[in-house]
Design a protein around this motif. Structure first.
Motif, PDB file in Angstrom:
ATOM      1  N   ASN A   2      12.808  -2.651 -25.912  1.00 46.19           N
ATOM      2  CA  ASN A   2      11.675  -3.058 -26.735  1.00 46.19           C
ATOM      3  C   ASN A   2      10.655  -1.934 -26.813  1.00 46.19           C
ATOM      4  O   ASN A   2      10.495  -1.160 -25.877  1.00 46.19           O
ATOM      5  N   ARG A   3       9.949  -1.888 -27.930  1.00 45.71           N
ATOM      6  CA  ARG A   3       8.880  -0.897 -28.087  1.00 45.71           C
ATOM      7  C   ARG A   3       7.722  -1.227 -27.167  1.00 45.71           C
ATOM      8  O   ARG A   3       7.372  -2.378 -26.952  1.00 45.71           O
ATOM      9  N   ILE A   4       7.096  -0.178 -26.670  1.00 46.91           N
ATOM     10  CA  ILE A   4       5.921  -0.341 -25.824  1.00 46.91           C
ATOM     11  C   ILE A   4       4.824  -1.041 -26.620  1.00 46.91           C
ATOM     12  O   ILE A   4       4.699  -0.846 -27.833  1.00 46.91           O
ATOM     13  N   GLN A   5       4.048  -1.860 -25.928  1.00 50.18           N
ATOM     14  CA  GLN A   5       3.014  -2.668 -26.568  1.00 50.18           C
ATOM     15  C   GLN A   5       1.641  -2.372 -25.963  1.00 50.18           C
ATOM     16  O   GLN A   5       1.536  -1.833 -24.864  1.00 50.18           O
ATOM     17  N   VAL A   6       0.613  -2.776 -26.681  1.00 49.89           N
ATOM     18  CA  VAL A   6      -0.752  -2.686 -26.166  1.00 49.89           C
ATOM     19  C   VAL A   6      -0.810  -3.422 -24.836  1.00 49.89           C
ATOM     20  O   VAL A   6      -0.256  -4.513 -24.689  1.00 49.89           O
TER      21      VAL A   6
END
Length: 156
Positions: A2-6
């Protein structure tokens, strides 16, 4: 992946600056700092050179005045290529160019994209603000954009 998130922490990965012996752990580098990190598919890619890197170089003084202590560009290239690109574009002293030759950081961030025309895995375009190693804002180019820069947030 998964893409890194805030709100998530930047992964601890070794990148390279100028030469293979100059290892930089990105999470250690940005610890305790306000930093901009941006990723590009590769050095010398026309859009990355004309728009993305150039924009951050031109705005570097303004960004530093806003409290950003580092402006870091990451690309899936070897450190020699990234260093040559930086010198050719006048990035030195303005933007740090960190090489991710095996795409380990790029994959850990969930920012990898397959570009066979460039040799395999490359980084999608993104930019982010981190404070003490935690992502506070992130902007990612649209999916399947390949070598064209589509969004204004990361193409300053």
């Amino acid at each position: 992946m998964n893409r890194i998130q805030v709100g998530e922490k930047i992964p601890s990965v070794i990148l390279y600056e100028e030469i293979p012996d100059n290892e930089i752990n990105i999470s250690n580098l940005i610890a305790g700092k306000k930093v901009i990190i941006f990723g590009v598919p590769g050095a010398f890619v026309p859009g990355c050179s004309r728009v993305h890197l150039r924009g951050f170089i031109e705005k570097s003084d303004e960004l530093r005045a806003k409290g950003y202590e580092e402006i870091i560009c990451v690309a899936v290239n070897d450190p020699f290529v990234l260093s040559a690109w930086g010198w050719s574009k006048g990035a030195n002293e303005k933007v740090r160019l960190l090489a991710d030759p095996m795409a380990r950081f790029t994959q850990a961030m969930g920012m990898g994209t397959e570009m066979p025309e460039l040799g395999g895995t490359r980084s999608r375009r993104y930019s982010m603000v981190t404070i003490n190693g935690i992502v506070r804002e992130i902007f990612t180019d649209v999916d399947n954009v390949k070598l064209m820069c589509q969004g204004p947030k990361f193409c300053i």
